[in-house]
Design an enzyme around this catalytic site. Structure first.
Site, PDB file in Angstrom:
ATOM      1  N   LYS A  32       0.862  -1.193   0.000  1.00 54.78           N
ATOM      2  CA  LYS A  32       0.000   0.000   0.000  1.00 54.78           C
ATOM      3  C   LYS A  32       0.891   1.233   0.000  1.00 54.78           C
ATOM      4  O   LYS A  32       1.949   1.246   0.652  1.00 54.78           O
ATOM      5  CB  LYS A  32      -0.899  -0.017   1.249  1.00 54.78           C
ATOM      6  CG  LYS A  32      -1.972   1.053   1.253  1.00 54.78           C
ATOM      7  CD  LYS A  32      -2.905   0.913   2.457  1.00 54.78           C
ATOM      8  CE  LYS A  32      -4.002   1.959   2.458  1.00 54.78           C
ATOM      9  NZ  LYS A  32      -4.932   1.830   3.596  1.00 54.78           N
ATOM     10  N   SER A  68      -9.863   2.010   2.476  1.00 53.22           N
ATOM     11  CA  SER A  68      -8.917   2.727   1.668  1.00 53.22           C
ATOM     12  C   SER A  68      -7.890   1.830   0.955  1.00 53.22           C
ATOM     13  O   SER A  68      -7.282   2.276  -0.022  1.00 53.22           O
ATOM     14  CB  SER A  68      -8.159   3.740   2.528  1.00 53.22           C
ATOM     15  OG  SER A  68      -7.382   3.093   3.510  1.00 53.22           O
ATOM     16  N   SER A 106     -10.272  -0.340   6.642  1.00 54.80           N
ATOM     17  CA  SER A 106      -9.599  -0.134   5.351  1.00 54.80           C
ATOM     18  C   SER A 106      -8.911  -1.357   4.777  1.00 54.80           C
ATOM     19  O   SER A 106      -8.514  -1.339   3.613  1.00 54.80           O
ATOM     20  CB  SER A 106      -8.577   0.998   5.465  1.00 54.80           C
ATOM     21  OG  SER A 106      -9.232   2.236   5.391  1.00 54.80           O
TER      22      SER A 106
END
Lengths: 103, 498
Positions: B87, B162, B186
């Protein structure tokens, strides 16, 4: 509670952010609607604090303990200073460059 | 031709060991696949130039170990040659990390996050960095400055967020494993939307050092994988005590032991008969779709089949979770984001003086959602409102924590849907922030209380008039430091679903 344009301007200024007029209008509506939703926690009685005694809650215990290490210089802990300085948007002679602070 | 679709860590390690293919060949296969599908999905922001170099190093390491008679895998090389996606808010030294924000577009990580250092040690190969909502603020990746990540199951829909890029890349076979971060769901919500497994470990069980901070009392790094077993293997490789060095909020060895012992059950003991708690009152919260409700009922039946005991439990304060979250999280965001000022790192928009530098830089380079949350946080912390919002939210948080404590006296694991709906259409919630935030309703609680939680694929929803089937997920939550219970129950669930 209604969030006004003036409130938004104050918050933007406190948070050091420029907003366009269009954004001010949009944020006023959206922040108002979020605050409208979170209002519901006002139902939680303040007296309820006593119910959740300290002994009861682990995460809070974690939050409240100190975690200290020996106060010795450990160069392993930090990358070379020049790498950090290089990450700054402006530098001069190995220093981070900023505009004048005192008038 | 490597069958990427059905790979797991164990299978891959076996094949690498037997010489069926090399790490270089494996990474090349992923790069091929990324070339094919990433233009549509937009999961990767960057494929690292040195991905194949890392793979080559892994191959050499394997060869050296073989000739030195030490061919077996041990903890040091438990993930030798396994390809990961990262990420974009986790630091990998010498590589860019932008948090999908314009303000960090050119930022190069000066050091390794602790998780990256540990995975390097374990022999992992990092293929690239993947898309997310800017600074992890959002539930759809629509807030990325680099475009939305589409759902591999239906390109008109979001991948969730996210960690949308992390979930989408595992679903589209762009990496075997990815790392995400979870502040309010997320990792779990995008995993559910994309039909993969997402683990949010216990708060403090995995070091946050090198993760860009959003809500520091809530943030945790975890894996997104295809199977529960893979999530377990990655968790074992990244869980650590980092309190004496980089992250003082990680749990000490003693704390881990105490927490583990405080829930007295051994899930490995046969026959396993775990007690599964369900929360009927949660089902009455608005916004829960019929498909999700039916899927949860079917999942409950599966657990019954496994011989698990299903118990209804009361969580009277859980209904406040989302409101509490949307007070505490922005409060922490508003202070964490103060560091992005155009002075220390990232990009800068020049003004007439220092104040104008701040106003321009933050105003122009931070996206709308980020600025909205900063202002919301500034509001709830401001004098006059601090008691009504921030303090009240902390009181409510303690009440929710005591609900959990009581519940875990009766059950070993709590079962909920991961999200109230399957993946929604791109743009569906952009004008209504509260509707968007409601997608977090089942996930935020685990962050507030700090307990571990996992999302596991539980079937598909058929949406009227559309050909694509959308994945659904269930969420399991366990007591602090009892990830082991999640793994046992999760693997059983996978086995029964077949």
């Amino acid at each position: 509670m209604t969030i006004t344009q003036a409130d938004i301007q104050k918050l933007a200024s406190l948070s050091r952010m420029k907003l366009t007029e269009e954004e001010q209008t949009q944020f006023a509506v959206e922040i108002d609607s979020i605050l409208g939703y979170v209002e519901q926690i006002k139902e939680v009685s303040s007296g309820a604090q006593g119910n959740a005694s300290h002994a009861d809650k682990k995460p809070a215990d974690i939050a409240h303990r100190n975690a200290l290490r020996e106060d010795v210089a450990d160069t392993d802990l930090n990358p070379d200073a020049s790498i950090l300085i290089d990450a700054a948007p402006a530098e001069e002679q190995g220093f981070v460059k900023v505009k004048k602070i005192l008038g | 031709m490597i069958d990427l679709k059905n790979l797991t860590i164990k299978k891959t390690l076996e094949s690498l060991q037997k010489g069926e293919y090399t790490s270089v060949e494996l990474v090349s296969a992923y790069l091929e696949q990324i070339k094919k599908v990433n233009a549509d999905v937009n999961a990767y922001l960057e494929v690292y130039e040195d991905a194949l170099v890392q793979a080559k190093v892994a191959d050499e390491k394997r060869a050296t170990r073989a000739t030195s008679g030490n061919a077996g895998l041990d903890s040091v090389n438990s993930l030798l040659g396994i390809p990961f996606a990262i990420k974009d808010n986790i630091l990998f030294a010498g590589h860019r990390a932008s948090a999908s924000s314009k303000i960090l577009e050119q930022y190069v990580a000066p050091y390794d996050a602790t998780v990256i250092a540990m995975l390097k040690e374990a022999g992992a190969v990092f293929i690239g960095r993947v898309n997310m909502d800017e600074f992890a603020m959002g539930g759809s990746t629509e807030n990325s400055a680099y475009g939305v990540t589409k759902n591999p199951h239906d390109l008109e829909r979001v991948s969730g967020g996210s960690s949308g890029g992390s979930a989408a890349t595992v679903a589209m076979d762009g990496a075997l494993i990815s790392l995400g971060s979870d502040t309010g769901g997320s990792i779990r919500q995008p995993a559910s939307y994309c039909g993969v497994v997402g683990l949010k470990p216990t708060y403090g069980r995995v070091s946050r050092h090198g993760l860009m901070a959003m809500g520091s009392s809530l943030d945790v790094i975890g894996p997104i994988t295809k199977t529960v077993e893979d999530a377990e293997l990655v968790f074992n490789a990244i869980a650590c005590v980092d309190a004496d060095r980089y992250d003082s909020t990680t749990l000490t060895k003693k704390e881990v032991e105490e927490m583990t012992a405080s829930h007295n059950i051994n899930p490995e003991k046969k026959p396993t008969k775990l007690r599964v708690g369900i929360v009927p009152e949660l089902m009455n919260l608005g916004g829960l779709s019929n498909e999700v409700k039916e899927n949860l009922d079917a999942s409950i039946e599966l657990f019954k089949k496994a011989g698990y005991e299903i118990k209804e439990i009361a969580m009277p304060n859980m209904k406040y979770s989302l409101a509490v979250y949307y007070i505490l999280m922005p409060a922490e965001v508003s202070s964490n984001m103060a560091r992005f000022d155009g002075v220390k790192y990232g990009s800068k928009v020049e003004g007439a003086d220092l104040l104008q530098d701040y106003l321009n830089t933050r105003g122009e380079l931070l996206g709308k959602e980020v600025r909205k949350r900063i202002m919301l946080g500034t509001y709830v912390l401001s004098s006059g409102y601090h008691d009504a919002y921030y303090n009240k939210a902390n009181i409510a948080k303690d009440l929710i924590a005591s609900d959990f404590k009581k519940a875990f006296e009766e059950v070993d694991v709590i079962l909920t849907p991961t999200a109230p709906t399957p993946a929604f259409k791109i743009g569906a919630h952009t004008s209504d922030p509260v509707a968007m935030y409601l997608e977090d309703i089942f996930t935020v609680t685990a962050n507030l209380v700090g307990v571990p939680a996992i999302s596991i694929p539980s079937g598909f929803a058929e949406v009227d008039g559309e050909s694509a089937k959308l994945p659904l997920g269930i969420q399991l939550m366990a007591p602090h430091c009892r990830e082991d219970i999640l793994f046992v129950a999760g693997k059983k669930f996978e086995e029964l679903r077949g």
